[in-house]
Structure formats: structure tokens, C-alpha cells
Design a protein around this motif. Sequence first.
Motif: not given
Length: 239
Positions: A126-136, A169-177, A182-187, A193-196
Motif C-alpha cells: 500500500r502507499g504506492y499511489v500516494e508515493t507516485r503522486h508526491i514523487g511527481n 500537507l499531502e505527506y502528513k495525510t499519506a503517513t496517517r493513512a 499497518m495497525m489494521e493489518d500487521p502482516r 515502513i519502507n514506503v513511509l
Amino acid sequence: MPTTKEDYAHHISQQFNNELEEVRTHFLEMGGLVEKQVADAMHALLDADSVLASSVQENDRKINAMETRVDEELVRILARRQPAASDLRMIIAIGKAITDLERIGDEAAKIARYAQALCEEGESPRGYVETRHIGNQVRVMIHDTLDAFARLDVDQALKVMQADVEIDLEYKTATRALMTYMMEDPRYISRVINVLWVLRGLERIGDHARNIAEQLIYLVKGADVRHVSYEQVEQKIHG
């Protein structure tokens, strides 16, 4: 008084003029490589390309060497020419900006390392959509701040500063999500964490791009706009 390109075109010593232009050219060349490093690091991450990730880490040495070269050129100019006014501002601005470029290069190399780790883990987390957007957005910031430096464009530098506010602002939103996920699915904790860490690196790159924009404003306007809000900077520049 504001600085324009023409101010750098008339010097008693043509050699001095050539030296200033050469160091500015080398600074922009370094910036071009740094911009490519960030783009390649993001491609390595999103395309799961471990070979490209390794290349990004290897190229970090080139950026370090370019920083040393530009720094040495600036010291030589200071020692031999004793520049004044706008010329001195250019030397100071570039001297500080190359530090930020080098740190952007470091962050790109870190992102490449996380990309390698994620390649080895397999499935895209998870998080690749946000990563792609912020990276661009961050890549556009780097391009725009270098373009501002090339054209001595204060308005472009202001846009970069505004973009940094939005990225924070977008970084904070993505980090919270991602923390919630992670809390919902510890697997998936190790992958997320690497994406964070990647997102944190991108946020820092945005900060460094903003710093370079601030140095451009100092160069052109002679105003120190560090540690103040975007609104205060805009007021300072445009009254």
C-alpha cells in the motif's frame, strides 16, 4: 536593488564574468543530474527495477564530486576576485544551494535502497499511489527551482515555495493513512515502513528544493526569506 541577468553581463574583467558564468553552469549541470537521480529512484521503486536502483546509488558519487568541484571554484573566485554586491550574493547563494542539491542526491540514493528492499519483498505494498503522486510533485519542484535559478525568476521561486507547503500537507495525510493500515493489518508492517521512509525522503527533497528557491530570492532581491511562511515571503517580495 533587484538583480537581473544583465547585471552579470558587464564586468571590468571579462575573465571574472566567464568564471561566474562557468560556476553557474556547473551548478545547473549538477542540478540536472540530481533531478535525474530522483526520477530514476522513483522509476526503480514503482517499476521494481533493482538494476536501476543500484545505478542510482552508484551515481551518488558523481553528485558528491560535482559538489566538491563547484565549492572549490567558488573558493577560488572569492580568494582571487573579492567580488562585491550582486556577484557576492550569487557566490553565497550557489554555495548554499549546492549543499541542498547534494542532500537531494543523498535522499534519492536512500529511496533507491528502499526500492531494492521492496523489490526483494515482492508484492507492491500500500502507499504506492500516494508515493507516485508526491514523487511527481517533488520532481516538478526540483525542475522549477533549477529553472528559476537559470532565469533568475523570483515568481517561479515563489511557486516552488507554495508547492512545498502543499507537499507537506499531502505527506502528513499519506503517513496517517499508512499508519492506520499497518495497525489494521500487521502482516504488512515491514513493507509499509519502507514506503513511509520513501515518503519521508520525498518530503525532505521538497524541503531542499524550497531552500534552493529561497537562495534564488536572496540572490535576486537581497532578502533573507528563510524560516518565514510563504505568505510573509510573498509580502516581502511584492509588498
